[in-house]
Design a protein around this motif. Structure first.
Motif, PDB file in Angstrom:
ATOM      1  N   ARG A  45       0.774  -1.300  -0.047  1.00  0.00           N
ATOM      2  CA  ARG A  45       0.180   0.026   0.085  1.00  0.00           C
ATOM      3  C   ARG A  45       0.853   1.333  -0.029  1.00  0.00           C
ATOM      4  NH1 ARG A  45       1.958   2.620   4.537  1.00  0.00           N
ATOM      5  NH2 ARG A  45       1.587   1.925   6.425  1.00  0.00           N
ATOM      6  N   ALA A  95       0.306   5.162   1.472  1.00  0.00           N
ATOM      7  CA  ALA A  95      -0.714   5.970   2.619  1.00  0.00           C
ATOM      8  C   ALA A  95      -0.159   7.360   2.553  1.00  0.00           C
ATOM      9  CB  ALA A  95      -0.626   5.231   3.777  1.00  0.00           C
ATOM     10  N   SER A 133      -0.394  11.328   3.458  1.00  0.00           N
ATOM     11  CA  SER A 133      -1.254  12.363   4.276  1.00  0.00           C
ATOM     12  C   SER A 133      -1.343  13.362   3.570  1.00  0.00           C
ATOM     13  CB  SER A 133      -0.164  12.794   5.366  1.00  0.00           C
ATOM     14  OG  SER A 133       0.041  11.537   6.383  1.00  0.00           O
ATOM     15  N   GLU A 168      -4.286   9.146   4.601  1.00  0.00           N
ATOM     16  CA  GLU A 168      -4.548   9.349   5.618  1.00  0.00           C
ATOM     17  C   GLU A 168      -4.747  10.675   6.148  1.00  0.00           C
ATOM     18  OE1 GLU A 168      -2.265   5.375   7.189  1.00  0.00           O
ATOM     19  OE2 GLU A 168      -0.733   6.971   7.175  1.00  0.00           O
ATOM     20  N   TYR A 202      -2.547   8.642  14.335  1.00  0.00           N
ATOM     21  CA  TYR A 202      -1.909   7.895  13.340  1.00  0.00           C
ATOM     22  C   TYR A 202      -1.609   6.816  13.847  1.00  0.00           C
ATOM     23  CZ  TYR A 202       2.065   6.176  10.627  1.00  0.00           C
ATOM     24  OH  TYR A 202       2.889   5.301  10.125  1.00  0.00           O
ATOM     25  N   ARG A 247       7.906   2.083   3.153  1.00  0.00           N
ATOM     26  CA  ARG A 247       7.758   3.428   3.344  1.00  0.00           C
ATOM     27  C   ARG A 247       9.065   4.161   3.617  1.00  0.00           C
ATOM     28  NH1 ARG A 247       4.199   2.568   9.079  1.00  0.00           N
ATOM     29  NH2 ARG A 247       5.853   1.662  10.015  1.00  0.00           N
TER      30      ARG A 247
HETATM   31  N1  GLU Z   1       0.711   8.799   6.284  1.00  0.00           N
HETATM   32  C1  GLU Z   1       2.060   8.837   6.348  1.00  0.00           C
HETATM   33  C2  GLU Z   1       2.745   9.712   5.493  1.00  0.00           C
HETATM   34  O1  GLU Z   1       2.509  10.491   4.608  1.00  0.00           O
HETATM   35  C3  GLU Z   1       2.662   7.389   6.063  1.00  0.00           C
HETATM   36  C4  GLU Z   1       2.055   6.308   6.763  1.00  0.00           C
HETATM   37  C5  GLU Z   1       2.643   5.025   6.679  1.00  0.00           C
HETATM   38  O2  GLU Z   1       2.979   4.684   5.220  1.00  0.00           O
HETATM   39  O3  GLU Z   1       2.616   4.237   7.339  1.00  0.00           O
HETATM   40  O4  GLU Z   1       3.985  10.131   6.113  1.00  0.00           O
END
Ligand code: GLU
Length: 315
Positions: free
Chosen positions: A22, A24, A26, A58, A192, A210
């Motif tokens: 995935r 994710a 923000s 997110e 979060y 990530r």
């Molecule tokens: N939403 C987070 C960000 O943009 C990433 C979270 C994740 O990949 O666990 O930094």
């Protein structure tokens, strides 16, 4: 057309390979080079394994969400040729799921109400991510005359370790370095750390790829997974992209947004950043060929085993 066919071909056996990754983001600003690297790395690692790749917005931290940013990120990803499996999941629509997980922890006595203000905690020693370590003030009950504002997760002493697929074994003594951490904030929003753990489990994520700026959050997430009885995905933390001052690219550090008009150029730079050695001329070629090459040649062994690397010039 060819690209869509090719990607479908790559995903048709996703259920058989069992890999589900995935991205994710923000929506606190537009997509910058750092988020492009995380999107590309997570997508290629999934597709090269014949796996699925999901997209989760997110937007749980509502005060930090910038109006229009989510739509802009999705539009940029599409223009760059990313295609995700299924519908986009929005954290802002999933609060009942976070509430349910929180209630389970509350009934089991795993969380406690905390009266401390941010300023009170700010005087404590700093943890590895530069955030103050919570000294345990309200752990055994609220001080007389004080009211609970936030809810914190009760951290047990001991090392929380995991084997990162790129960075190797990572251990953290959560109690000593972070302390009991917030799951339900004073403004009534879920943190979060809780949302990500609930979502990764419910979406059946097997691999979290990530940026390494989140590596210090992983032991917290593992502690929550263990207490909630959720499976632990595999983790691979890519080098985080930093600016010349060594700061993570973000809206706060005024990171420039990726150039929508030149997707091949930004993608070729992201591939090079990830050590994938794209052939010369790729920045000027067509998008389909770039993606085809990138999926075919994705090689984890070439990823730089570092936590942070400066952005290439112009990014
Ligand atoms: N939403 C987070 C960000 O943009 C990433 C979270 C994740 O990949 O666990 O930094």
């Amino acid at each position: 057309m060819a690209l869509r066919y090719y990607r479908n071909m790559m995903t048709k056996d996703a259920a058989a390979t069992g890999y589900r990754g995935r991205f994710a983001p923000s929506p606190t600003g537009s997509l910058h080079f750092g988020s492009l690297v995380a999107a590309l790395g997570s997508c290629l690692d999934a597709r090269a394994a014949g796996g699925e790749w999901l997209l989760r917005m997110e937007d749980v931290d509502e005060p930090r969400t910038m109006p229009g940013a989510a739509a802009a990120i999705l539009a940029t990803l599409e223009r760059f040729g990313f295609s995700w499996d299924g519908e986009v999941v929005w954290q802002s629509r999933r609060k009942p799921r976070y509430r349910a997980a929180f209630e389970r922890l509350r009934l089991a006595g795993e969380v406690f109400a905390c009266a401390c203000t941010r300023r009170e905690v700010a005087d404590s020693a700093l943890g590895p991510d530069g955030a103050p370590r919570y000294p345990g003030t309200c752990r055994d009950g609220l001080p007389p005359g004080r009211e609970g504002r936030a809810w914190r997760f009760r951290v047990e002493p001991g090392q929380f370790c995991f084997d990162d697929l790129l960075q190797g074994r990572i251990c953290q003594d959560l109690a000593a370095e972070v302390g009991d951490f917030v799951l339900l904030r004073a403004d009534g929003l879920f943190a979060y750390q809780l949302a990500v753990v609930v979502d990764d489990a419910e979406q059946g994520i097997t691999h979290v790829v990530r940026g390494a700026d989140l590596i210090d959050s992983t032991p917290r997430q593992i502690a929550l997974q263990e207490r909630l009885g959720l499976p632990r995905p595999a983790y691979l933390h890519l080098p985080a992209v930093v600016n010349a001052a060594g700061e993570k690219l973000s809206k706060q550090t005024r990171a420039r947004e990726v150039d929508d008009l030149r997707p091949q150029s930004a993608l070729a730079s992201a591939l090079a950043f990830l050590g994938q050695q794209p052939p010369e001329g790729m920045a000027d070629g067509d998008l389909d060929s770039l993606w085809r090459w990138a999926i075919m040649h994705w090689n984890r062994d070439r990823l730089p085993r570092r936590r942070r690397i400066a952005a290439p010039a112009g990014c």
